[in-house]
Design a protein around this motif. Structure first.
Motif, short mmCIF file in Angstrom:
data_model
loop_
_atom_site.label_atom_id
_atom_site.label_comp_id
_atom_site.label_asym_id
_atom_site.label_seq_id
_atom_site.Cartn_x
_atom_site.Cartn_y
_atom_site.Cartn_z
N TYR A 16 0.82 -1.22 0.00
CA TYR A 16 0.00 0.00 0.00
C TYR A 16 0.86 1.27 0.00
O TYR A 16 0.67 2.17 -0.83
CB TYR A 16 -0.95 -0.01 1.20
N GLU A 17 1.82 1.33 0.89
CA GLU A 17 2.65 2.54 1.02
C GLU A 17 3.41 2.82 -0.27
O GLU A 17 3.49 3.96 -0.73
CB GLU A 17 3.65 2.38 2.18
N LYS B 29 0.79 3.88 -3.16
CA LYS B 29 -0.28 4.87 -2.98
C LYS B 29 -0.11 6.14 -3.80
O LYS B 29 -1.09 6.81 -4.11
CB LYS B 29 -0.49 5.18 -1.49
N ASN C 252 -1.82 6.30 -9.28
CA ASN C 252 -3.26 6.28 -9.42
C ASN C 252 -3.74 4.87 -9.79
O ASN C 252 -3.52 4.40 -10.90
CB ASN C 252 -3.64 7.29 -10.51
N THR D 41 -7.41 -1.01 -5.92
CA THR D 41 -7.08 -2.36 -5.47
C THR D 41 -8.31 -3.11 -5.01
O THR D 41 -9.07 -2.63 -4.16
CB THR D 41 -6.08 -2.30 -4.29
N TYR E 176 -7.23 -0.58 3.20
CA TYR E 176 -6.28 -0.61 2.08
C TYR E 176 -6.87 -1.02 0.73
O TYR E 176 -6.21 -0.91 -0.28
CB TYR E 176 -5.12 -1.55 2.43
N ASP F 281 -10.15 -1.06 -2.21
CA ASP F 281 -11.29 -0.26 -2.69
C ASP F 281 -12.54 -1.11 -2.88
O ASP F 281 -13.64 -0.58 -3.00
CB ASP F 281 -10.93 0.39 -4.03
#
Ligand SMILES: *Cc1c(COP(=O)(O)O)cnc(C)c1O
Length: 242
Positions: free
Chosen positions: A66-67, A70, A73, A76, A93, A95
């Motif tokens: 994630y980090e 992010k 664009n 997930t 984390y 969508d």
């Protein structure tokens, strides 16, 4: 790096050919990249080339990448087996969750979202192959399951997801995909959900053509883009390993 881009181009051509054969518009078929075990640096190459929909199977991996991802664009989807004690992390984390397959999971997910004042997209995973190793609501229970969870206001049902029968012959997946489509038709006939709910997430590296012929709106491709994985898929689909 070049290989990923070549593979992506090849997959796009496969999608286009399958759509031509099935008389469908390629725009109706979204490509989700299944990125389990793939490091963020390689996923990034695909995202920068415009492939911005990815799917993760494990909460730990989702969190770790994630980090790094992010700033790019992308969207997930969570496509793996989800344990209720991981709900908090997943909704932070991801969508969308494509693997909702139990009432207690759906209920707890809804509760948590309610608490956070959020609505989340979900798919209902159906076990169309009846393989014991696979998760998902059984086909004959899916209508009731949809009726039950349609009441949960913080879950936005987008469609159905399934994994075809694992075999070397993609034709063996056809009856799974056909069954998923049939369940979708039944849901429409009974008007259980809004008309706009139409996603069918089905088809992977080996059987995407068959899935497209049978009406897939989203295919989930890993190996054909990123290469072979170290672990067999059963590692990701087996409860004991999750
Ligand atoms: C790994 C995985 C895929 C992609 O499979 P490939 O054969 O690598 O294309 C699709 N869906 C789910 C749920 C997966 O776990």
């Amino acid at each position: 790096m070049e290989q990923i881009l070549k593979n992506l181009e090849f997959i796009q051509n496969r999608i286009i050919s399958a759509c031509e054969k099935a008389n469908r518009n390629p725009k109706e078929v979204q490509l989700l990249l299944a990125t389990k075990t793939v490091p963020a640096s390689r996923i990034q190459i695909a995202i920068e080339a415009g492939f911005s929909l990815i799917g993760e199977n494990k909460v730990q991996e989702l969190k770790e990448k994630y980090e790094d991802l992010k700033i790019f664009n992308h969207q997930t989807h969570f496509i793996g087996h989800l344990q209720t004690n991981k709900i908090k992390d997943v909704i932070r984390y991801a969508d969308c969750i494509q693997s909702v397959d139990r009432l207690d999971l759906a209920t707890k997910l809804n509760q948590r979202l309610q608490k956070e004042n959020r609505v989340m997209d979900i798919f209902v995973q159906v076990n169309t192959s009846y393989e014991e190793s696979k998760f998902g609501v059984l086909p004959e229970n899916t209508i009731q399951f949809i009726k039950d969870i349609a009441q949960l206001e913080n879950l936005k049902i987008k469609g159905l997801m399934t994994i075809g029968l694992l075999s070397t012959d993609p034709e063996n997946s056809r009856k799974c995909f056909r069954l998923l489509k049939k369940i979708q038709s039944k849901i429409r006939e009974l008007e259980l959900l809004d008309r706009s709910v139409n996603e069918l997430s089905m088809g992977m590296s080996g059987d995407l053509e068959v899935a497209i012929e049978e009406g897939a709106t989203m295919i989930r491709v890993g190996t054909a883009v990123f290469g072979m994985r170290q672990y067999p898929d059963s590692y990701y689909w087996d409860e004991a390993q999750s």
